[in-house]
Design a protein around this motif. Structure first.
Motif, PDB file in Angstrom:
ATOM      1  N   VAL A  72     -12.300 -12.110  22.404  1.00 57.57           N
ATOM      2  CA  VAL A  72     -11.197 -11.583  21.591  1.00 57.57           C
ATOM      3  C   VAL A  72     -10.940 -12.535  20.431  1.00 57.57           C
ATOM      4  O   VAL A  72     -11.414 -13.678  20.413  1.00 57.57           O
ATOM      5  CB  VAL A  72      -9.899 -11.419  22.417  1.00 57.57           C
ATOM      6  CG1 VAL A  72     -10.106 -10.439  23.556  1.00 57.57           C
ATOM      7  CG2 VAL A  72      -9.409 -12.770  22.937  1.00 57.57           C
ATOM      8  N   SER A  73     -10.166 -12.067  19.472  1.00 62.50           N
ATOM      9  CA  SER A  73      -9.822 -12.867  18.310  1.00 62.50           C
ATOM     10  C   SER A  73      -8.971 -14.065  18.725  1.00 62.50           C
ATOM     11  O   SER A  73      -8.126 -13.972  19.616  1.00 62.50           O
ATOM     12  CB  SER A  73      -9.054 -12.017  17.301  1.00 62.50           C
ATOM     13  OG  SER A  73      -8.455 -12.823  16.308  1.00 62.50           O
ATOM     14  N   SER A  74      -9.178 -15.187  18.053  1.00 60.96           N
ATOM     15  CA  SER A  74      -8.393 -16.388  18.335  1.00 60.96           C
ATOM     16  C   SER A  74      -7.092 -16.434  17.549  1.00 60.96           C
ATOM     17  O   SER A  74      -6.239 -17.284  17.796  1.00 60.96           O
ATOM     18  CB  SER A  74      -9.211 -17.633  18.000  1.00 60.96           C
ATOM     19  OG  SER A  74      -9.482 -17.671  16.598  1.00 60.96           O
ATOM     20  N   HIS A  75      -6.942 -15.525  16.578  1.00 58.51           N
ATOM     21  CA  HIS A  75      -5.801 -15.538  15.656  1.00 58.51           C
ATOM     22  C   HIS A  75      -5.735 -16.853  14.893  1.00 58.51           C
ATOM     23  O   HIS A  75      -4.656 -17.318  14.526  1.00 58.51           O
ATOM     24  CB  HIS A  75      -4.493 -15.292  16.405  1.00 58.51           C
ATOM     25  CG  HIS A  75      -4.297 -13.865  16.826  1.00 58.51           C
ATOM     26  ND1 HIS A  75      -3.448 -13.008  16.184  1.00 58.51           N
ATOM     27  CD2 HIS A  75      -4.867 -13.152  17.829  1.00 58.51           C
ATOM     28  CE1 HIS A  75      -3.490 -11.821  16.776  1.00 58.51           C
ATOM     29  NE2 HIS A  75      -4.347 -11.887  17.778  1.00 58.51           N
ATOM     30  N   PHE A  76      -6.878 -17.455  14.647  1.00 53.37           N
ATOM     31  CA  PHE A  76      -6.941 -18.680  13.843  1.00 53.37           C
ATOM     32  C   PHE A  76      -7.081 -18.256  12.384  1.00 53.37           C
ATOM     33  O   PHE A  76      -8.129 -17.777  11.956  1.00 53.37           O
ATOM     34  CB  PHE A  76      -8.147 -19.531  14.268  1.00 53.37           C
ATOM     35  CG  PHE A  76      -8.268 -20.836  13.520  1.00 53.37           C
ATOM     36  CD1 PHE A  76      -7.769 -22.005  14.062  1.00 53.37           C
ATOM     37  CD2 PHE A  76      -8.870 -20.890  12.265  1.00 53.37           C
ATOM     38  CE1 PHE A  76      -7.884 -23.218  13.373  1.00 53.37           C
ATOM     39  CE2 PHE A  76      -8.983 -22.088  11.575  1.00 53.37           C
ATOM     40  CZ  PHE A  76      -8.485 -23.256  12.128  1.00 53.37           C
ATOM     41  N   ASN A  77      -6.024 -18.422  11.633  1.00 51.09           N
ATOM     42  CA  ASN A  77      -6.030 -18.023  10.221  1.00 51.09           C
ATOM     43  C   ASN A  77      -5.404 -19.121   9.381  1.00 51.09           C
ATOM     44  O   ASN A  77      -4.536 -19.861   9.865  1.00 51.09           O
ATOM     45  CB  ASN A  77      -5.237 -16.722  10.020  1.00 51.09           C
ATOM     46  CG  ASN A  77      -5.814 -15.576  10.810  1.00 51.09           C
ATOM     47  OD1 ASN A  77      -6.915 -15.132  10.537  1.00 51.09           O
ATOM     48  ND2 ASN A  77      -5.075 -15.090  11.809  1.00 51.09           N
ATOM     49  N   PHE A  78      -5.825 -19.226   8.165  1.00 48.06           N
ATOM     50  CA  PHE A  78      -5.221 -20.201   7.264  1.00 48.06           C
ATOM     51  C   PHE A  78      -5.371 -19.714   5.825  1.00 48.06           C
ATOM     52  O   PHE A  78      -6.260 -18.927   5.505  1.00 48.06           O
ATOM     53  CB  PHE A  78      -5.868 -21.583   7.423  1.00 48.06           C
ATOM     54  CG  PHE A  78      -7.351 -21.616   7.173  1.00 48.06           C
ATOM     55  CD1 PHE A  78      -7.869 -21.856   5.900  1.00 48.06           C
ATOM     56  CD2 PHE A  78      -8.239 -21.389   8.214  1.00 48.06           C
ATOM     57  CE1 PHE A  78      -9.229 -21.883   5.682  1.00 48.06           C
ATOM     58  CE2 PHE A  78      -9.617 -21.410   7.998  1.00 48.06           C
ATOM     59  CZ  PHE A  78     -10.108 -21.664   6.729  1.00 48.06           C
ATOM     60  N   GLU A  79      -4.474 -20.200   4.992  1.00 49.45           N
ATOM     61  CA  GLU A  79      -4.520 -19.860   3.571  1.00 49.45           C
ATOM     62  C   GLU A  79      -5.558 -20.739   2.888  1.00 49.45           C
ATOM     63  O   GLU A  79      -5.560 -21.964   3.051  1.00 49.45           O
ATOM     64  CB  GLU A  79      -3.154 -20.085   2.940  1.00 49.45           C
ATOM     65  CG  GLU A  79      -3.084 -19.764   1.455  1.00 49.45           C
ATOM     66  CD  GLU A  79      -1.727 -20.049   0.867  1.00 49.45           C
ATOM     67  OE1 GLU A  79      -1.628 -20.108  -0.378  1.00 49.45           O
ATOM     68  OE2 GLU A  79      -0.773 -20.224   1.641  1.00 49.45           O
ATOM     69  N   VAL A  80      -6.471 -20.113   2.158  1.00 49.79           N
ATOM     70  CA  VAL A  80      -7.507 -20.877   1.466  1.00 49.79           C
ATOM     71  C   VAL A  80      -6.926 -21.470   0.189  1.00 49.79           C
ATOM     72  O   VAL A  80      -6.486 -20.762  -0.710  1.00 49.79           O
ATOM     73  CB  VAL A  80      -8.723 -19.988   1.133  1.00 49.79           C
ATOM     74  CG1 VAL A  80      -9.762 -20.779   0.347  1.00 49.79           C
ATOM     75  CG2 VAL A  80      -9.338 -19.430   2.407  1.00 49.79           C
ATOM     76  N   SER A 140     -14.345 -20.875  22.135  1.00 48.60           N
ATOM     77  CA  SER A 140     -15.673 -21.123  21.576  1.00 48.60           C
ATOM     78  C   SER A 140     -15.723 -22.535  20.988  1.00 48.60           C
ATOM     79  O   SER A 140     -14.710 -23.072  20.527  1.00 48.60           O
ATOM     80  CB  SER A 140     -15.997 -20.099  20.486  1.00 48.60           C
ATOM     81  OG  SER A 140     -15.164 -20.289  19.349  1.00 48.60           O
ATOM     82  N   PRO A 141     -16.887 -23.179  21.007  1.00 49.83           N
ATOM     83  CA  PRO A 141     -17.005 -24.542  20.458  1.00 49.83           C
ATOM     84  C   PRO A 141     -16.526 -24.657  19.012  1.00 49.83           C
ATOM     85  O   PRO A 141     -15.875 -25.635  18.637  1.00 49.83           O
ATOM     86  CB  PRO A 141     -18.510 -24.829  20.580  1.00 49.83           C
ATOM     87  CG  PRO A 141     -18.966 -23.980  21.717  1.00 49.83           C
ATOM     88  CD  PRO A 141     -18.156 -22.724  21.614  1.00 49.83           C
TER      89      PRO A 141
END
Length: 437
Positions: free
Chosen positions: A272-280, A307-308
């Motif tokens: 599933v998605s990790s919901h790891f998001n950030f503004e570039v 995941s690694p």
């Protein structure tokens, strides 16, 4: 596609078993006609498989008779019997997939052409679809934020496809045999046919008769091969009478995407998605350089293991900016040492974030998902499957931290963390980066 249900390898088998012995399974008349048509045009549909209906009104393909053997050819569909949407004129500037658009228009055309040889195939398509374009307001309130993103993308694309179809019909009425103005239902139906039943072959998007009644499973029982003359389907393992023939619709699709695009929850998913998001921006360029913008690598596996690459990127978010900037250019051995040294700190921060993520997937006990109306039961099922993975991940993190004896990391607000040994001038900005995660 099956209607409101959670797909598993055994569910279609259980539903269809109520129909009696699989050796006596009966196919619908339109399916029999399609089988006969394919064979008359040089195709193959094995007598060892049959199309059966489930209690939700969906269809699936199962083995009958003595079953099927590994490697046995079960279907061979000539290209001339398929409906193809060409993508050859796609340009980099176009944000619509032209193959999908052409196939959408082709479906509308064939349905209004009384002389179309594809009508025998089109009659086997569902009378009712359950994918996300049919979700109502109550359904949408039960969706997770992740599913809502997929849903909005779907609706936006449907509106654009519909507008193009109506414009073509207005300017080139002969393209659709002079049909009356397309209704909303016709546009929704054609769109659903393409996006729940077609697959991509090279640059083209293709609807394949009989083949499109194969259901999805993350551990498929059939293999698909494209040849110069058509599409073949073979068994990848022995299957007894009643076992379902399945394919994978794509390992890259998350449960949230499957729910919206196809209208079912899938219990055979792998992550599933990790919901790891950030503004570039300038400060997060090290994250981009380290590969942390590739969402397909930043996942949580079904058993709750991170995941690694996700662990590595989580570590980067807790490093001071100076260390983060130099990280992508370090040798792999030094990167591994940094990840190991900061792993527990990063996991603790993410563990607290997982608590928030879990609440974004409402259960049957949470309003507005405490209902059995519309598509809500299937949305509940999808939410439950995904939420279980996040809970498992949180438990694994807690267990690892406890077993290590590491001191608890203090987290402020929505993810701000006090760090020791940090340059005073970078402290506020670094904490803001962790909060944005």
């Amino acid at each position: 596609m099956p209607r409101v249900q959670i797909l598993s390898a055994a569910l279609l088998l259980t539903a269809a078993a109520a129909m009696g012995d699989y050796n006596e399974a009966h196919e619908a008349s339109e399916v029999k006609a399609l089988r006969k048509y394919i064979k008359s045009r040089g195709g193959v549909v094995s007598d060892n498989i049959k199309v059966v209906a489930d209690e939700w009104g969906g269809r699936g393909v199962v083995a009958v008779g003595g079953g099927v053997e590994t490697g046995e050819l079960l279907m061979s569909i000539p290209w001339e019997l398929t409906l193809v949407g060409s993508n050859e004129k796609q340009t980099e500037e176009e944000d619509l997939n032209m193959g999908e658009l052409h196939l959408f228009l082709r479906v509308l055309k064939e349905r209004h052409d009384p002389k179309s040889e594809h009508r025998v195939y089109l009659r086997t398509m569902p009378a009712v679809y359950t994918n996300g374009v049919y979700f109502d307001e109550k359904d949408l309130q039960c969706l997770s934020p992740n599913s809502k993103v997929h849903h909005q993308h779907t609706i936006n694309q449907l509106e654009r496809f519909g507008a193009i179809a109506l414009e073509v019909q207005k300017t080139q009425p002969e393209s659709f045999a002079g049909a009356a103005k397309f209704s909303r239902e016709e546009l929704f139906d054609a769109y659903s046919a393409v996006f729940t039943r077609a697959l991509r072959s090279g640059k083209d998007t293709v609807l394949i008769p009989f083949f499109d009644m194969l259901n999805h499973n993350g551990n498929p029982s059939a293999a698909v091969q494209f040849t110069e003359v058509g599409v073949t389907v073979s068994a990848v393992r022995d299957m007894g009478p009643g076992e379902e023939l399945t394919i994978s619709y794509g390992g890259h699709l998350s449960p949230a995407a499957l729910l919206v695009y196809y209208g079912f929850a899938d219990d055979s998913f792998t992550n599933v998605s990790s919901h790891f998001n950030f503004e570039v921006n300038e400060r997060t360029q090290p994250l981009v350089k380290a590969g942390c913008s590739n969402q397909q690598d930043l996942v949580i596996y079904r058993d709750g293991t991170l995941s690694p690459k996700l662990v590595e990127c989580l570590v980067l978010t807790v490093l001071p900016q100076a260390n983060r900037t130099e990280y992508p250019d370090l040798p792999a051995s030094e990167q591994a040492e940094i990840v190991e040294a900061n792993r527990l700190t990063a996991l603790q921060v993410y563990g607290k974030h997982l608590v928030t993520i879990t609440t974004q997937y409402p259960s049957a006990y949470d309003s507005p998902c405490d209902s059995t109306d519309g598509h809500i039961p299937i949305i509940q099922g999808s939410n439950d499957l995904i939420r279980e993975v996040y809970l498992a991940a949180k438990q694994k993190i807690d267990d690892e931290v406890r077993e290590s004896g590491a001191a608890e990391v203090e987290v402020k607000g929505k993810g701000k963390r006090r760090r020791r040994q940090q340059d005073a001038e970078d402290e506020d900005e670094d904490e803001e980066d962790v909060e944005r995660l």
